[in-house]
Design a protein around this motif. Sequence first.
Motif, short mmCIF file in Angstrom:
data_model
loop_
_atom_site.label_atom_id
_atom_site.label_comp_id
_atom_site.label_asym_id
_atom_site.label_seq_id
_atom_site.Cartn_x
_atom_site.Cartn_y
_atom_site.Cartn_z
N LYS A 64 -2.53 -44.04 71.77
CA LYS A 64 -2.06 -43.44 70.51
C LYS A 64 -0.59 -43.09 70.66
O LYS A 64 -0.14 -42.73 71.74
N GLY A 65 0.14 -43.16 69.56
CA GLY A 65 1.54 -42.76 69.56
C GLY A 65 2.46 -43.85 70.10
O GLY A 65 2.11 -45.04 70.11
N LYS A 66 3.63 -43.42 70.56
CA LYS A 66 4.65 -44.34 71.09
C LYS A 66 5.23 -43.74 72.36
O LYS A 66 5.27 -42.52 72.52
N GLU A 79 3.98 -49.19 71.30
CA GLU A 79 3.14 -48.49 70.34
C GLU A 79 1.68 -48.70 70.71
O GLU A 79 1.36 -49.53 71.59
N ALA A 80 0.77 -47.98 70.04
CA ALA A 80 -0.66 -48.08 70.29
C ALA A 80 -1.11 -49.54 70.30
O ALA A 80 -0.70 -50.33 69.45
N PRO A 101 2.44 -36.78 69.86
CA PRO A 101 2.05 -36.98 71.26
C PRO A 101 1.79 -38.47 71.52
O PRO A 101 1.48 -39.23 70.59
N CYS A 102 1.90 -38.86 72.77
CA CYS A 102 1.60 -40.23 73.18
C CYS A 102 0.48 -40.18 74.21
O CYS A 102 0.63 -39.57 75.26
N GLU A 103 -0.64 -40.83 73.90
CA GLU A 103 -1.78 -40.91 74.82
C GLU A 103 -1.80 -42.30 75.44
O GLU A 103 -1.68 -43.30 74.72
N TYR A 104 -1.95 -42.35 76.75
CA TYR A 104 -1.92 -43.66 77.41
C TYR A 104 -2.65 -43.64 78.74
O TYR A 104 -3.00 -42.59 79.26
#
Length: 121
Positions: A64-66, A79-80, A101-104
């Motif tokens: 999610k996010g960047k 990006e996602a 937020p960025c989830e990875y």
Amino acid sequence: MAKKYFIQKTPFVVPTDDGKLIEEHHGNATTNNREISIAHMVAPPHWSEPFQTPTFDEYTYIIKGKKQFIIEGETVVLEAGQSIKIEKNARVQYSNPFDQPCEYLAICLPAFSIENVNREQ
């Protein structure tokens, strides 16, 4: 007969002081595995790390996010649904200069350790 698998139910949550969530599922801190590390991360908005030159390959998949990467002077934004492999010994800075937020997921080969990340001051 011993089981030939291991289900990780309690990842190691790496203590941070910058608001970033790091849950290592497999690697040095959780399973004593020096060959690979697999971590779920959430980088808060406007987060960044110092430049570093790791001695491991790092694969990142954005959930999610960047997320922004500066790799050898080139800026890349993922990006996602996108992923990247950054080869060992590349000078890189990771950041989330965005408002969400960025989830990875991050996978390091060999496993991440403070000794092999080589962060700049």
